[in-house]
Design an enzyme around this catalytic site. Sequence first.
Site, mmCIF file in Angstrom:
data_model
loop_
_atom_site.group_PDB
_atom_site.id
_atom_site.type_symbol
_atom_site.label_atom_id
_atom_site.label_comp_id
_atom_site.label_asym_id
_atom_site.label_seq_id
_atom_site.Cartn_x
_atom_site.Cartn_y
_atom_site.Cartn_z
ATOM 1 N N HIS A 185 0.823 -1.218 0.000
ATOM 2 C CA HIS A 185 0.000 0.000 0.000
ATOM 3 C C HIS A 185 0.849 1.258 0.000
ATOM 4 O O HIS A 185 1.977 1.279 0.517
ATOM 5 C CB HIS A 185 -1.004 0.003 1.156
ATOM 6 C CG HIS A 185 -0.413 0.046 2.530
ATOM 7 N ND1 HIS A 185 -0.131 1.214 3.200
ATOM 8 C CD2 HIS A 185 -0.059 -0.953 3.382
ATOM 9 C CE1 HIS A 185 0.345 0.933 4.400
ATOM 10 N NE2 HIS A 185 0.417 -0.375 4.545
ATOM 11 N N ASP B 113 -0.576 4.442 0.981
ATOM 12 C CA ASP B 113 -1.024 5.410 1.981
ATOM 13 C C ASP B 113 -0.243 5.215 3.280
ATOM 14 O O ASP B 113 0.288 4.134 3.548
ATOM 15 C CB ASP B 113 -2.521 5.279 2.238
ATOM 16 C CG ASP B 113 -2.919 3.914 2.772
ATOM 17 O OD1 ASP B 113 -2.524 2.901 2.160
ATOM 18 O OD2 ASP B 113 -3.615 3.836 3.804
ATOM 19 N N ASP C 189 6.371 0.983 6.332
ATOM 20 C CA ASP C 189 4.926 0.711 6.273
ATOM 21 C C ASP C 189 4.238 1.707 5.339
ATOM 22 O O ASP C 189 3.725 2.719 5.780
ATOM 23 C CB ASP C 189 4.339 0.817 7.690
ATOM 24 C CG ASP C 189 2.869 0.455 7.766
ATOM 25 O OD1 ASP C 189 2.364 -0.219 6.850
ATOM 26 O OD2 ASP C 189 2.230 0.866 8.742
ATOM 27 N N GLU D 102 -5.079 1.295 3.011
ATOM 28 C CA GLU D 102 -4.854 0.217 3.974
ATOM 29 C C GLU D 102 -4.973 0.706 5.409
ATOM 30 O O GLU D 102 -5.459 -0.021 6.276
ATOM 31 C CB GLU D 102 -3.471 -0.390 3.730
ATOM 32 C CG GLU D 102 -3.245 -1.738 4.396
ATOM 33 C CD GLU D 102 -2.686 -1.627 5.810
ATOM 34 O OE1 GLU D 102 -2.628 -2.654 6.505
ATOM 35 O OE2 GLU D 102 -2.318 -0.502 6.224
ATOM 36 N N GLU D 103 -4.546 1.935 5.657
ATOM 37 C CA GLU D 103 -4.487 2.442 7.026
ATOM 38 C C GLU D 103 -5.844 2.889 7.570
ATOM 39 O O GLU D 103 -5.983 3.116 8.769
ATOM 40 C CB GLU D 103 -3.501 3.617 7.116
ATOM 41 C CG GLU D 103 -2.065 3.280 6.757
ATOM 42 C CD GLU D 103 -1.380 2.387 7.784
ATOM 43 O OE1 GLU D 103 -2.038 1.974 8.759
ATOM 44 O OE2 GLU D 103 -0.186 2.096 7.586
ATOM 45 N N ASP E 119 4.088 -6.555 4.363
ATOM 46 C CA ASP E 119 3.665 -5.468 5.248
ATOM 47 C C ASP E 119 3.694 -5.883 6.715
ATOM 48 O O ASP E 119 2.816 -5.520 7.485
ATOM 49 C CB ASP E 119 2.248 -5.026 4.855
ATOM 50 C CG ASP E 119 1.813 -3.743 5.550
ATOM 51 O OD1 ASP E 119 2.686 -3.029 6.077
ATOM 52 O OD2 ASP E 119 0.604 -3.464 5.583
ATOM 53 N N HIS F 1 4.363 3.536 12.265
ATOM 54 C CA HIS F 1 3.432 4.386 13.009
ATOM 55 C C HIS F 1 4.126 5.203 14.101
ATOM 56 O O HIS F 1 3.444 5.802 14.927
ATOM 57 C CB HIS F 1 2.273 3.584 13.622
ATOM 58 C CG HIS F 1 1.351 2.982 12.615
ATOM 59 N ND1 HIS F 1 0.060 2.604 12.917
ATOM 60 C CD2 HIS F 1 1.496 2.705 11.299
ATOM 61 C CE1 HIS F 1 -0.521 2.097 11.838
ATOM 62 N NE2 HIS F 1 0.345 2.157 10.843
#
Length: 459
Positions: free
Chosen positions: A88, A90, A119, A153-154, A177, A432
């Site tokens: 992904h 995003d 990520d 995805e997030e 991921d 994150h």
Amino acid sequence: MEFNVNLDRALEALKEDMVDTLARWIRIPSVRAERSADNAPFGPNVRLALETAMADIRRLGMEPRDVDGYCCDTEIGEGDETIAVLAHLDVVPEGDGWHNDPYGAAIVDGRMVGRGTSDDKGPGVAALFAMKAIKDAGIPLRRRCRLILGCDEECGMEDLEYYEKKIGLPDKGFSPDANFPLINTEKGIMQMELHAPERDERLLELASGTRANVVPGLATALLAGDWREQAMEVFTVGEEDDDCQIEAVLENGSTRLNVTGIPAHASTPEKGKNAAKMLLTVLNNLGIGGDPVKLLVETAGEGDEGKNLGIAGSDDVSGRLTINLGLLSLKDGKINATFDCRFPVFFNDRTIVETVEKRLAPAGFTMEPVEASQPHHVPESSELVVKLMNVYNGIMRENAKPLAIGGGTYARHLKEGVAFGMLFPGEKELEHQADESIDLNNFIRTARIYAYAIVELCA
């Protein structure tokens, strides 16, 4: 396993281009925003990330397909069967505490720093260049390998839901991921939004968190009157929590409290320090906030296993349940709290919801309807798991076994899907978090693992 000289030569020739491509992707702050056009359902920056990826796919001699801005894909190989690789573009918001520009792609001590490096832009670039290397090496594939780059995805995976309806997903594949050696079990995921009347007029503002799936690193409250001295007295953390701090400043006759914690991914809340919970504890110790604050402290203030909520437990396949207080706010006379829960394979999501709702009801909390993402498990004996593990162990010269995680990846959208890298055992998990980064040597090594994995599955 046997190594292919031509494939290794092709990978070596692509190293510099790989790093440059990743830097280009990282410089785009592809955080979801409001739809900006028909082909930009997740906002202009996510659209720019998609266009940049498609331009690189063309540059590398492959043909991208734009799926209305929700995803793009590209394929190599032939045949009726297709193996999916799901990454992904995003990213979560950058948050606070960075020592370098989160979108600068700076290289520091052999690591590229930036939101999305691990990520999931780094793994996406590694997978794309693995496919390019296979083409350059002239290796024929009897199955197709389809790389799908998603854009949501997030924030709920609306992208893959759209892709499934319009295009259809392959049955098998992997998502780069998560962690090596391989993730064949993902816990269930659900977010519980709760609201309760807040009648304490001394509590003027309350805010913490950017996303429910992130342990909040900052929380703030505004209290009527001067509470500076009392707040400093009641704020206590352990000796190991030197990074956790409170600031109390006078603001037009009121007191602004700012609590700093340590952000982390909600699937591993034990790696962070939840600023929202620390702030609630301060408010409760000051006697501010009434029953809603008091009950949140009693039920969620200690630990991350949900013991005081009555939902703690584990199973042998996926481990323990975890829960994260990810969002906290005060609006229109209501205190709002959102919990992110990762529950084991053999747990029932409805029972968890009913238990939490009942536990918080005495303070007037009510819950919004919950839609859970169910747990996902692929047996170790499956062809997919066996072949991917053989590649990883062959290249790394290990005898590793598959893992279970609390994170949710695209793999759960496939009938037989697993998460495969790119975080190696022993590496610090930075997704994150502030100063997210990847080791560039491991980035190159990951592309090699993915290239051999695609050959193993498709050739």
